[in-house]
Structure formats: structure tokens, C-alpha cells
Scaffold this motif. Structure first.
Motif, PDB file in Angstrom:
ATOM      1  N   MET A  21     -25.513 -95.844  40.296  1.00 21.96           N
ATOM      2  CA  MET A  21     -24.566 -96.762  40.940  1.00 21.96           C
ATOM      3  C   MET A  21     -24.482 -98.135  40.290  1.00 21.96           C
ATOM      4  O   MET A  21     -23.754 -98.991  40.783  1.00 21.96           O
ATOM      5  CB  MET A  21     -24.914 -96.918  42.429  1.00 21.96           C
ATOM      6  N   GLN A  22     -25.218 -98.362  39.197  1.00 21.47           N
ATOM      7  CA  GLN A  22     -25.085 -99.661  38.532  1.00 21.47           C
ATOM      8  C   GLN A  22     -23.737 -99.719  37.819  1.00 21.47           C
ATOM      9  O   GLN A  22     -23.230 -98.713  37.341  1.00 21.47           O
ATOM     10  CB  GLN A  22     -26.261 -99.890  37.585  1.00 21.47           C
ATOM     11  N   MET A  23     -23.174-100.917  37.749  1.00 26.07           N
ATOM     12  CA  MET A  23     -21.810-101.114  37.248  1.00 26.07           C
ATOM     13  C   MET A  23     -21.772-101.945  35.967  1.00 26.07           C
ATOM     14  O   MET A  23     -20.732-102.527  35.635  1.00 26.07           O
ATOM     15  CB  MET A  23     -20.970-101.806  38.333  1.00 26.07           C
ATOM     16  N   HIS A  74     -24.473 -89.980  47.782  1.00 24.31           N
ATOM     17  CA  HIS A  74     -24.366 -91.278  47.109  1.00 24.31           C
ATOM     18  C   HIS A  74     -23.346 -91.265  45.977  1.00 24.31           C
ATOM     19  O   HIS A  74     -22.602 -92.234  45.800  1.00 24.31           O
ATOM     20  CB  HIS A  74     -25.744 -91.731  46.602  1.00 24.31           C
ATOM     21  N   LYS A  75     -23.280 -90.180  45.209  1.00 24.62           N
ATOM     22  CA  LYS A  75     -22.371 -90.180  44.057  1.00 24.62           C
ATOM     23  C   LYS A  75     -20.909 -90.111  44.481  1.00 24.62           C
ATOM     24  O   LYS A  75     -20.075 -90.875  43.930  1.00 24.62           O
ATOM     25  CB  LYS A  75     -22.714 -89.010  43.127  1.00 24.62           C
ATOM     26  N   PRO A  76     -20.513 -89.256  45.430  1.00 22.64           N
ATOM     27  CA  PRO A  76     -19.111 -89.294  45.862  1.00 22.64           C
ATOM     28  C   PRO A  76     -18.691 -90.643  46.429  1.00 22.64           C
ATOM     29  O   PRO A  76     -17.581 -91.120  46.150  1.00 22.64           O
ATOM     30  CB  PRO A  76     -19.045 -88.191  46.934  1.00 22.64           C
ATOM     31  N   PHE A 113     -15.835 -95.921  46.105  1.00 26.71           N
ATOM     32  CA  PHE A 113     -15.805 -97.299  46.592  1.00 26.71           C
ATOM     33  C   PHE A 113     -16.418 -98.345  45.653  1.00 26.71           C
ATOM     34  O   PHE A 113     -16.147 -99.537  45.819  1.00 26.71           O
ATOM     35  CB  PHE A 113     -16.524 -97.390  47.947  1.00 26.71           C
ATOM     36  N   SER A 114     -17.241 -97.959  44.704  1.00 32.74           N
ATOM     37  CA  SER A 114     -17.954 -98.954  43.907  1.00 32.74           C
ATOM     38  C   SER A 114     -17.019 -99.819  43.070  1.00 32.74           C
ATOM     39  O   SER A 114     -17.199-101.044  42.984  1.00 32.74           O
ATOM     40  CB  SER A 114     -18.978 -98.274  42.993  1.00 32.74           C
ATOM     41  N   HIS A 123     -23.529-105.761  44.642  1.00 35.97           N
ATOM     42  CA  HIS A 123     -22.861-104.468  44.829  1.00 35.97           C
ATOM     43  C   HIS A 123     -23.875-103.362  45.040  1.00 35.97           C
ATOM     44  O   HIS A 123     -23.746-102.529  45.952  1.00 35.97           O
ATOM     45  CB  HIS A 123     -21.990-104.144  43.605  1.00 35.97           C
ATOM     46  N   LEU A 124     -24.915-103.329  44.198  1.00 37.23           N
ATOM     47  CA  LEU A 124     -25.922-102.279  44.308  1.00 37.23           C
ATOM     48  C   LEU A 124     -26.649-102.355  45.642  1.00 37.23           C
ATOM     49  O   LEU A 124     -26.926-101.323  46.275  1.00 37.23           O
ATOM     50  CB  LEU A 124     -26.920-102.404  43.145  1.00 37.23           C
ATOM     51  N   SER A 125     -26.933-103.565  46.110  1.00 35.21           N
ATOM     52  CA  SER A 125     -27.601-103.728  47.404  1.00 35.21           C
ATOM     53  C   SER A 125     -26.718-103.267  48.552  1.00 35.21           C
ATOM     54  O   SER A 125     -27.180-102.570  49.472  1.00 35.21           O
ATOM     55  CB  SER A 125     -27.992-105.194  47.602  1.00 35.21           C
ATOM     56  N   LEU A 126     -25.446-103.640  48.514  1.00 36.46           N
ATOM     57  CA  LEU A 126     -24.523-103.243  49.580  1.00 36.46           C
ATOM     58  C   LEU A 126     -24.330-101.732  49.619  1.00 36.46           C
ATOM     59  O   LEU A 126     -24.354-101.120  50.700  1.00 36.46           O
ATOM     60  CB  LEU A 126     -23.178-103.937  49.392  1.00 36.46           C
ATOM     61  N   MET A 127     -24.138-101.124  48.453  1.00 39.70           N
ATOM     62  CA  MET A 127     -23.933 -99.679  48.411  1.00 39.70           C
ATOM     63  C   MET A 127     -25.191 -98.934  48.867  1.00 39.70           C
ATOM     64  O   MET A 127     -25.108 -97.954  49.615  1.00 39.70           O
ATOM     65  CB  MET A 127     -23.536 -99.248  47.005  1.00 39.70           C
TER      66      MET A 127
END
Length: 400
Positions: free
Chosen positions: A41-43, A339-341, A346-347, A368-372
Motif C-alpha cells: 500500500m505504499q505510494m 487490503h489489496k482491493p 481508494f489509495s 495515507h498508509l496510516s489511514l488505509m
């Protein structure tokens, strides 16, 4: 590395049932899912980063090792269940029936529920994402737990790429019960697991000498089962008195050896890259060995703590028993499935909004990572309470 008190740990065999629920292993499972979440999930990929940003992205991407930790822990727990039940069962057929029913009730409902939503419900509502629609004709690979074989061949992978690891586990557990039935003694399972791990690393080396396809090595069961096999070795090690005593008496030397191998491997493979030749041949096995030692040491320390009121708890064991980390371990399966879908859906808009308002990509990425992670943790908790638990409660009735 982990330290186990020789005298006290040896006494645990008589006071704590081997195979009992150990809270520290929940913490290890929680750590594994957090590692995977950081990786998936890192961007920061694709950004031109330097300094702290570069090292943050590099660190987050190491979360792929969480899957290896999952494999080791799963091999430890499932092999332990088989060693505790198969040799004592009235019939092998009955033991296998109970094992597979319990596995199905744990894995199938949420897994197949995701597939139903992705490939049947969303199209019916006319809101199916394009990557799901594109793979809909090949969805059979997901339903059969074969996406790990199909993904490197380009048949699937864009829609639900994270499901490959469940395919590896389920395929391994089609073989493991027969292995335990043929060699029900823990010592034989231990040596058999070591042999299987050696075959696995040899197969990776042989494949790399002929074909340079890192994604195939990463996904195919034949190349990844050394972590599961070494986890199986730790379960057997705890159930054979001779092997267990040997480990306890030599745990310090073993711990330093494992630490030395980890450091040498870091230099040799240049930091355990996921897709390099050295990373995929020897690197995967070194990481699996380190995780196997850690899981086994944590189990022995936990048994010691449960059997002796006067035993001190190492700091790392206290960390593993930290309630939020254990709770993450409890919800890890639901977290992993969804988590991946949710990240794919939304990410991007969340991160873009944060970037516009915060400016700094590092800060936006961490927020973002904390919220997700918090949001998916909450959804995983709801899934566990209202969807998974009703099926788990059927285990005792259906697998009696």
C-alpha cells in the motif's frame, strides 16, 4: 537473537501442552500482516526521491518478506495440528476429513466471498473495475487456488495479485497430511522438512541457471515451499524430546549462528532483493531459516512464561504480546484478503488529495498508509466478528 533458559524451557514440556495457543505467535502474525501492508500500500514507487524519501520507499518495499514469515508461521502451526491429531486418530480418513473441513471453514468463506463480489456482484451492479472485467474470463484460476501458477504466465494478476500466496499454502497442505501419515514421528517430519527445503533451494538454483524469470520463482509453489517446510521443522522439533533438548542446550550458539548467517547473507545478496538471482536462490532460504528460528524461540519462551511464575519476559516477547499487535494478528486473514482491493480502489485519490494539501510526498505517504491501515483494520475486525466467526464456530460440529 532470542534467548531461552535451558533449565526452565526443558520443564515446559510437562506443564504446558505443546500445541496450546501462544499469544506471542499472534504478535508474529500481526507483524507479518503489517509488513505486507507496508509493501502493498505504499505510494512512493515511481517518484524521483532522494535522501529520506528514497530510504523510506526502500524500507517499506522490504515488507514483501512478511509473506515468507506467514509461510513459516503457517507451516509451524498446521504441521503441529497434524502431528497432534493424525497419529492419535481412530482412522486416517477421519483425521484427514477433520483437517480439511477445518481448513475449509477458515479459508473458503472469505476467499470465495471476495471472488463472488469481484466477479459476480460488481458486474451485476454495473460497477466492476476494468481490471476485474478483463480477468473475468480467466477467473477459474482464482477459484481453483491456482493463480500463483497462472500469474507468471500472464493469465491473471492485474485484479487480485495478492491471492497467489494462498494458492501456495493450499497446494502445500494437499501434500502435507500424506507426508505426516507416512512418517508420523516428529523426528522423521523434521528431517523430511529439511530435505524438502534443500530440494526447494536446489530447484530455484537449477531454474535460475536455465531461465531468468523472477516472477515464476516468486510465485510457484515448488520454489517457495522451503519456508513452509522449515516452519514444519519447528513444529516437529517441539514434539521430539531429543531434538527439543538439543535445541535448548545449544540455543545460544544456534542464535549466534543464525544471526551470522543473516548478516553474511545481507552482504552476499546485497540486502535480500526480491527478484535478484542471489536473493531468490539463497536469500529466500536464509530469511526462512531466520524466521523459523525466531518462531521456534518465541514458542519456547512463551511456554516457559506460561509454566513458571518467576520467569522473566524478554523485551522482544513483551513486544510480540502487545495487545494491538496481537489484535492485528487475530484479524490478519481478513486484512490480507481485503487490503489489496481496497488499496486499488481508494489509495490513489486519497494520496492525491493528501499530496495537494500537504505538499511533501513523504508526509502524504505516511499519513495515507496510516489511514488505509486503520480503515482496513476496522473492516477486518468487522469481517472477523460478523462473517468469519460464524463459520469458525462450525468447526467443532462439522469436524467432530
Amino acid at each position: 537473537m532470542a534467548v531461552v533458559s535451558s533449565g526452565q524451557a526443558m520443564s515446559t514440556a510437562g506443564t504446558v501442552r505443546v500445541g496450546a495457543h501462544l499469544p506471542a505467535l499472534d504478535g508474529i502474525r500481526g507483524l507479518a500482516i503489517l509488513l505486507v501492508a507496508c509493501h502493498n500500500m505504499q505510494m512512493l514507487d515511481g517518484l524521483d526521491l532522494h535522501g529520506a524519501g528514497f530510504w523510506l520507499r526502500h524500507t517499506l518495499n522490504y515488507g514483501w518478506i512478511g509473506v515468507t514469515l506467514f509461510f513459516v508461521l503457517s507451516g509451524h502451526l498446521i504441521t503441529g495440528i497434524l502431528l497432534d491429531t493424525v497419529p492419535r486418530a481412530d482412522s486416517m480418513l477421519g483425521a484427514f476429513k477433520r483437517f480439511f473441513i477445518r481448513r475449509a471453514l477458515r479459508i473458503f468463506p472469505l476467499y470465495f466471498g471476495l471472488l463472488l463480489v469481484a466477479f459476480w456482484l460488481l458486474p451485476a451492479l454495473h460497477i466492476q473495475p476494468a481490471n476485474y472485467a478483463q480477468e473475468s474470463p480467466q477467473q477459474i484460476w482464482y477459484w481453483l487456488f491456482l493463480s500463483n501458477w497462472a500469474e507468471p504466465l500472464g493469465l491473471v494478476g492485474g485484479a487480485l495479485p495478492h491471492l497467489w500466496s494462498l494458492g501456495v499454502e493450499e497446494q502445500f497442505y494437499l501434500i502435507l497430511p500424506w507426508f505426516v501419515m507416512a512418517w508420523p514421528r516428529p523426528k522423521l517430519v523434521f528431517w523430511g522438512g529439511l530435505g524438502l527445503a534443500l530440494v526447494c533451494i536446489a530447484s530455484r538454483c537449477g531454474f535460475w541457471s536455465m531461465v531468468h524469470e523472477p516472477e515464476t520463482v516468486y510465485h510457484w509453489t515448488v520454489f517457495r515451499m522451503d519456508a513452509l517446510a522449515l516452519g514444519a521443522c519447528t513444529a516437529a522439533l517441539q514434539r521430539d524430546n531429543t531434538l527439543r533438548q538439543w535445541f535448548v542446550l545449544h540455543h545460544r550458539q544456534l542464535g549466534w549462528c543464525v544471526l551470522g548467517v543473516l548478516l553474511v547473507g545481507t552482504l552476499w545478496t546485497r540486502g535480500y532483493p526480491r527478484s535478484s538471482m542471489l536473493g531468490q536462490t539463497v536469500g529466500y532460504t536464509i530469511l526462512a531459516v531466520v524466521f523459523a528460528y525466531w518462531v521456534h524461540a518465541a514458542s519456547l519462551c512463551q511456554q516457559e512464561a506460561m509454566s513458571s511464575r518467576h520467569s522473566s519476559t524478554p523485551w522482544w516477547m513483551s513486544l510480540l504480546q502487545w495487545p494491538p499487535l496481537r489484535r492485528a494478528g487475530l484479524y490478519s486473514y481478513g486484512f490480507y484478503i481485503i487490503h489489496k482491493p481496497l488499496h486499488d480502489a481508494f489509495s490513489a485519490p486519497i494520496y492525491q488529495w493528501l499530496s495537494r494539501h500537504m505538499g511533501a510526498p513523504i508526509a502524504a505517504s505516511l499519513v495515507h498508509l496510516s489511514l488505509m491501515t486503520a480503515s482496513i483494520f476496522l473492516l477486518a475486525a468487522l469481517s472477523h466478528r460478523f462473517f468469519e466467526l460464524p463459520f469458525l464456530r462450525m468447526k467443532d460440529r462439522w469436524a467432530a
